[in-house]
Design an enzyme around this catalytic site. Structure first.
Site, PDB file in Angstrom:
ATOM      1  N   THR A 218      44.229  34.434  45.544  1.00 57.24           N
ATOM      2  CA  THR A 218      44.189  33.579  44.371  1.00 57.24           C
ATOM      3  C   THR A 218      45.581  33.307  43.829  1.00 57.24           C
ATOM      4  OG1 THR A 218      42.022  34.465  43.793  1.00 57.24           O
ATOM      5  CG2 THR A 218      43.298  33.488  42.018  1.00 57.24           C
TER       6      THR A 218
ATOM      7  N   GLY B 221      36.619  39.033  41.416  1.00 57.60           N
ATOM      8  CA  GLY B 221      36.140  38.115  40.393  1.00 57.60           C
ATOM      9  C   GLY B 221      34.947  38.587  39.609  1.00 57.60           C
TER      10      GLY B 221
ATOM     11  N   GLY C 216      41.996  38.901  41.560  1.00 54.00           N
ATOM     12  CA  GLY C 216      41.357  40.157  41.937  1.00 54.00           C
ATOM     13  C   GLY C 216      39.882  39.997  42.233  1.00 54.00           C
TER      14      GLY C 216
ATOM     15  N   GLY D 117      33.345  32.974  41.864  1.00 52.31           N
ATOM     16  CA  GLY D 117      34.061  34.082  41.252  1.00 52.31           C
ATOM     17  C   GLY D 117      34.574  33.733  39.868  1.00 52.31           C
TER      18      GLY D 117
END
Length: 345
Positions: free
Chosen positions: A213, A267, A265, A243
């Site tokens: 991400t 989600g 991270g 997410g």
């Protein structure tokens, strides 16, 4: 030689830093602008080659330069956030745009969101498979519809009526993402019949999931905050899984009264705890600093290994933190700070 170049050279010589949590305060002095970027939290940089580390940092530096150039010229925080994320979406090193991971059926579903702290306007897309830069479509949802979140075929139908770059799903394919998908699939075949599928899947997390991400937060010279986040999600995620990245308040949040936040991270944990909003809420209702709010979420509300956060407050104070092995990140402000870091614990 400019101050920015000198700082960058010094950081390169010193190894770019290895602190778990990066923070910056301005001791009450309001910045003209400030910006921070993340390229995913996860495993330590020591698990990658020197060439891979430098390559990723180079892209983060280019993205940071783009954001700084926009803000230095008096541009908006929204423009800076969007254009920074576009650069990262176009780079296959990250799990966003070009480098998106494969889901359980071997395809791609991308998510993104963006938020304007001046009026709490926000836009998001989820589960898109033909949009080259989901962050641009998310902004169009914010500016051209009365809605916040569009998903799947509906989001893509909306995209067709606007100037959004359209690609075939295989545009997002990369060898690294495919190899990760194959490893996951092969491990699933090894499941013991007495082990639940859920428990087994939870044990299969990729050790290099920090190729993930991307996000950006910024404060502009008009005092406006903005935040954005973009992702390809989780390797081998169920078809249709969404997410935290397109969920405003979980993975993205911005409010001129407090701060702008972007998360990276696991989600599901960020959604359950409304983490991005909680950082702003703690500042507003508890009166804590931006770093204290981030630390509380990473150390008390989230589990160890869940991910990281970047944020900038209304005065330009920048804070970053993570509870994983490392997080690729970068930050700059109008006082000359310019740092690119892939830190370790």
């Amino acid at each position: 030689m400019s101050l920015r170049i000198i700082v960058s050279l010094l950081l390169l010589i010193m190894g770019w830093g290895t602190n778990e949590v990066y923070s910056q305060t301005t001791e009450g002095k309001k910045m003209k602008f400030a910006i921070a970027i993340h390229g995913g939290a996860g495993s330590s940089a020591k698990n990658f080659s020197e060439q891979a580390i430098l390559k990723r940092k180079s892209v983060l530096e280019n993205a940071l330069n783009k954001g700084v150039a926009i803000l230095e010229a008096g541009g908006s925080s929204l423009d800076a956030v969007q254009e920074v994320i576009v650069i990262l979406e176009d780079d296959p090193q990250f799990n966003a745009g070009k480098g998106a991971v494969f889901n359980a059926v071997g395809s791609h579903e991308l998510d993104a969101s963006i938020m304007d702290g001046s009026n709490l306007a926000c836009g998001a897309v989820a589960g898109v498979s033909h949009i080259k830069n989901p962050i641009r479509l998310a902004r169009l949802v914010m500016t051209e519809t009365r809605h916040v979140l569009l998903s799947g075929t509906g989001a893509e139908q909306f995209a067709k009526s606007h100037s959004v770059d359209w690609v075939e799903p295989n545009y997002f394919d990369t060898e690294a993402a495919k190899a990760s998908w194959n490893r996951y699939q092969n491990r699933l075949k090894q499941k013991d019949k007495d082990t639940s599928l859920l428990d087994f899947q939870n044990s299969l997390a990729e050790p290099d999931w920090n190729i993930g991400t991307v996000g950006c937060v910024a404060l502009d010279s008009n005092g406006n905050l903005a935040a954005g986040t973009s992702t390809g999600g989780m390797t081998y995620k169920k078809f249709g899984r969404v997410g935290d990245s397109p969920v405003v308040g979980a993975g993205t949040y911005a409010d001129n009264e407090t701060c702008a936040v972007s998360a990276t991270g696991v989600g599901e944990e960020y959604i359950r705890r409304a983490v991005a909003y909680d950082v702003a809420a703690q500042m507003k209702y508890r009166g804590v600093s931006i770093q204290q709010a981030i630390d509380d979420n990473l150390n008390s509300r989230l589990r160890k290994g869940d991910g990281g956060l970047i944020a900038v407050d209304k005065d330009g104070n920048i804070a970053m933190g993570f509870n994983t092995g490392g997080m690729a990140r970068a930050a700059a402000d109008s006082e000359g700070k310019f740092e690119v870091i892939w830190g370790e614990r």
